[in-house]
Design an enzyme around this catalytic site. Sequence first.
Site, PDB file in Angstrom:
ATOM      1  N   SER A   1      -4.655   0.589  -1.352  1.00 37.02           N
ATOM      2  CA  SER A   1      -4.726   2.036  -1.730  1.00 37.02           C
ATOM      3  C   SER A   1      -3.223   2.734  -1.946  1.00 37.02           C
ATOM      4  CB  SER A   1      -5.344   2.580  -0.415  1.00 37.02           C
ATOM      5  OG  SER A   1      -4.952   2.331   0.617  1.00 37.02           O
TER       6      SER A   1
ATOM      7  N   ILE B   1       2.815  -1.603  -2.070  1.00 35.13           N
ATOM      8  CA  ILE B   1       2.725  -2.995  -2.448  1.00 35.13           C
ATOM      9  C   ILE B   1       1.266  -3.568  -2.959  1.00 35.13           C
ATOM     10  CG2 ILE B   1       3.081  -5.451  -2.090  1.00 35.13           C
ATOM     11  CD1 ILE B   1       5.603  -4.514   0.015  1.00 35.13           C
TER      12      ILE B   1
ATOM     13  N   SER C   1       6.784 -10.899   5.794  1.00 33.58           N
ATOM     14  CA  SER C   1       7.679  -9.909   5.948  1.00 33.58           C
ATOM     15  C   SER C   1       9.024 -10.770   6.161  1.00 33.58           C
ATOM     16  CB  SER C   1       7.572  -8.954   6.904  1.00 33.58           C
ATOM     17  OG  SER C   1       8.866  -8.203   6.985  1.00 33.58           O
TER      18      SER C   1
ATOM     19  N   TYR D   1       5.237  -6.026  15.205  1.00 34.23           N
ATOM     20  CA  TYR D   1       5.073  -5.977  13.646  1.00 34.23           C
ATOM     21  C   TYR D   1       5.637  -7.331  13.164  1.00 34.23           C
ATOM     22  CZ  TYR D   1       6.113  -5.186   8.722  1.00 34.23           C
ATOM     23  OH  TYR D   1       5.859  -5.353   7.376  1.00 34.23           O
TER      24      TYR D   1
ATOM     25  N   LYS E   1       4.193 -10.826  11.974  1.00 30.59           N
ATOM     26  CA  LYS E   1       4.444 -11.363  10.520  1.00 30.59           C
ATOM     27  C   LYS E   1       4.651 -12.853  10.513  1.00 30.59           C
ATOM     28  CE  LYS E   1       3.437  -7.803   7.686  1.00 30.59           C
ATOM     29  NZ  LYS E   1       2.400  -8.063   6.693  1.00 30.59           N
TER      30      LYS E   1
HETATM   31  N1  LIG Z   1       7.434  -1.664   2.181  1.00 27.97           N
HETATM   32  C1  LIG Z   1       8.019  -2.464   2.611  1.00 27.97           C
HETATM   33  O1  LIG Z   1       9.503  -2.274   2.763  1.00 27.97           O
HETATM   34  C2  LIG Z   1       7.688  -3.676   3.069  1.00 27.97           C
HETATM   35  C3  LIG Z   1       8.373  -5.094   3.636  1.00 27.97           C
HETATM   36  C4  LIG Z   1       8.068  -6.277   4.166  1.00 27.97           C
HETATM   37  C5  LIG Z   1       6.644  -6.336   3.973  1.00 27.97           C
HETATM   38  N2  LIG Z   1       5.703  -5.498   3.700  1.00 27.97           N
HETATM   39  C6  LIG Z   1       4.351  -5.726   3.868  1.00 27.97           C
HETATM   40  O2  LIG Z   1       3.627  -5.371   2.485  1.00 27.97           O
HETATM   41  C7  LIG Z   1       2.453  -4.957   2.694  1.00 27.97           C
HETATM   42  C8  LIG Z   1       2.064  -3.616   2.224  1.00 27.97           C
HETATM   43  O3  LIG Z   1       3.014  -2.634   2.592  1.00 27.97           O
HETATM   44  P1  LIG Z   1       3.323  -1.213   1.987  1.00 27.97           P
HETATM   45  O4  LIG Z   1       4.739  -0.849   2.355  1.00 27.97           O
HETATM   46  O5  LIG Z   1       2.493  -1.304   0.616  1.00 27.97           O
HETATM   47  O6  LIG Z   1       2.422  -0.179   3.053  1.00 27.97           O
HETATM   48  P2  LIG Z   1       1.113   0.887   2.975  1.00 27.97           P
HETATM   49  O7  LIG Z   1       1.440   1.291   1.521  1.00 27.97           O
HETATM   50  O8  LIG Z   1       1.040   1.578   4.015  1.00 27.97           O
HETATM   51  O9  LIG Z   1       0.009   0.036   2.639  1.00 27.97           O
HETATM   52  C9  LIG Z   1      -0.799  -0.571   3.829  1.00 27.97           C
HETATM   53  C10 LIG Z   1      -2.282  -0.715   3.524  1.00 27.97           C
HETATM   54  O10 LIG Z   1      -2.849  -1.321   4.450  1.00 27.97           O
HETATM   55  C11 LIG Z   1      -4.071  -0.618   4.813  1.00 27.97           C
HETATM   56  N3  LIG Z   1      -4.357  -1.007   6.082  1.00 27.97           N
HETATM   57  C12 LIG Z   1      -3.788  -0.313   7.379  1.00 27.97           C
HETATM   58  N4  LIG Z   1      -4.492  -0.710   8.224  1.00 27.97           N
HETATM   59  C13 LIG Z   1      -5.573  -1.068   7.901  1.00 27.97           C
HETATM   60  C14 LIG Z   1      -6.670  -1.768   8.579  1.00 27.97           C
HETATM   61  N5  LIG Z   1      -6.845  -1.684  10.024  1.00 27.97           N
HETATM   62  N6  LIG Z   1      -7.897  -2.361   7.942  1.00 27.97           N
HETATM   63  C15 LIG Z   1      -7.531  -2.442   6.701  1.00 27.97           C
HETATM   64  N7  LIG Z   1      -6.698  -2.013   5.820  1.00 27.97           N
HETATM   65  C16 LIG Z   1      -5.509  -1.444   6.438  1.00 27.97           C
HETATM   66  C17 LIG Z   1      -3.802   0.465   4.456  1.00 27.97           C
HETATM   67  O11 LIG Z   1      -5.119   1.077   4.075  1.00 27.97           O
HETATM   68  P3  LIG Z   1      -5.344   2.590   3.908  1.00 27.97           P
HETATM   69  O12 LIG Z   1      -4.066   3.257   3.719  1.00 27.97           O
HETATM   70  O13 LIG Z   1      -6.446   2.905   3.086  1.00 27.97           O
HETATM   71  O14 LIG Z   1      -5.683   3.046   5.576  1.00 27.97           O
HETATM   72  C18 LIG Z   1      -2.778   0.218   3.306  1.00 27.97           C
HETATM   73  O15 LIG Z   1      -3.641   0.181   1.895  1.00 27.97           O
HETATM   74  C19 LIG Z   1       2.283  -4.900   4.255  1.00 27.97           C
HETATM   75  O16 LIG Z   1       1.567  -6.313   4.843  1.00 27.97           O
HETATM   76  C20 LIG Z   1       3.605  -4.818   4.803  1.00 27.97           C
HETATM   77  O17 LIG Z   1       3.638  -5.499   6.012  1.00 27.97           O
HETATM   78  C21 LIG Z   1       6.394  -4.248   3.196  1.00 27.97           C
END
Ligand SMILES: NC(=O)c1ccc[n+]([C@@H]2O[C@H](COP(=O)([O-])OP(=O)(O)OC[C@H]3O[C@@H](n4cnc5c(N)ncnc54)[C@H](OP(=O)(O)O)[C@@H]3O)[C@@H](O)[C@H]2O)c1
Length: 253
Positions: free
Chosen positions: A15, A18, A146, A159, A163
């Site tokens: 949604s 990433i 991560s 968190y 990971k």
């Molecule tokens: N951004 C960074 O700097 C970064 C760095 C390293 C790793 N990551 C990893 O990359 C991935 C995406 O991160 P992002 O930054 O793109 O985050 P984001 O935009 O906040 O996306 C998180 C997603 O996870 C879903 N989610 C959260 N709780 C959930 C649940 N209980 N059941 C099902 N879905 C759930 C959310 O769905 P809804 O919004 O629909 O609730 C959303 O689609 C994650 O695994 C994060 O740990 C991110």
Amino acid sequence: MSAERNRGVLVTGASGGIGRAIAQRFAADGERVAVHYASREEEGEATLASLEGGEHVLVHGDIADPAAAESVVAAAVEGLGGLDVLVNNAAAVIPHPLPETSYADWQATWRRIIGVNVFGAANLSYCAARHMIERGTPGRIVNVGSRGAYRGEPDMPAYGASKAALHSLGQSLAVSLGPYGIGVASVAPGFTLTERVQHRLEGSAGEAVSGQSPFGRVAAPEEIASAAAYLAAPEAVWTSGAVLDVNGASHLR
Ligand SMILES: NC(=O)c1ccc[n+]([C@@H]2O[C@H](COP(=O)([O-])OP(=O)(O)OC[C@H]3O[C@@H](n4cnc5c(N)ncnc54)[C@H](OP(=O)(O)O)[C@@H]3O)[C@@H](O)[C@H]2O)c1
């Protein structure tokens, strides 16, 4: 597009951020995508509408609930006519710095983060892999882990631990599922510019974040999507068991 494309791909947490970029990348590569969201239905719809090609579907559910995780996989299987690739991208990201967090909040946050990031991914992997085994599909599971698993997450220790567990889960399943031709690998992104973390790039604190990489910037979501697409590619099965750092040399291990 290779002749082997047009696979069914479930991307959790698509949604925004990433997950959306991963869904877009798979669709652009000719795959059919099940776009998963938990609470942000409109944003899930927006991802779906942004995908190239047709035959994509929207699925939803809180993956911390084992029954909902099972339903998410079942809906993707039904909507796509079978599942070839699972991308475990969804994650709960909740700050809980130890010095400022009550014991009750500490308990609740650990439970929530491990519930989504570890149990959720484990249950989705179980359901998807059993489907792939029964169907004889040489499938792929790609986890979005991560850098924090290695570098530490002082404000979100659960968190970081989740990971590390996700990377380890992927490595165990790589061995367990290899005999079925199923590859399992993880990508470990460094700081990536998504809506959720955009505010952390402002001011001098933001400069420090960008300065973690010798390139002087953070990643774009598309760079993580490119790595996920590679790990899931038919020609990349020999990456099974890998944890691929995609962090612009901001953390070496
Ligand atoms: N951004 C960074 O700097 C970064 C760095 C390293 C790793 N990551 C990893 O990359 C991935 C995406 O991160 P992002 O930054 O793109 O985050 P984001 O935009 O906040 O996306 C998180 C997603 O996870 C879903 N989610 C959260 N709780 C959930 C649940 N209980 N059941 C099902 N879905 C759930 C959310 O769905 P809804 O919004 O629909 O609730 C959303 O689609 C994650 O695994 C994060 O740990 C991110």
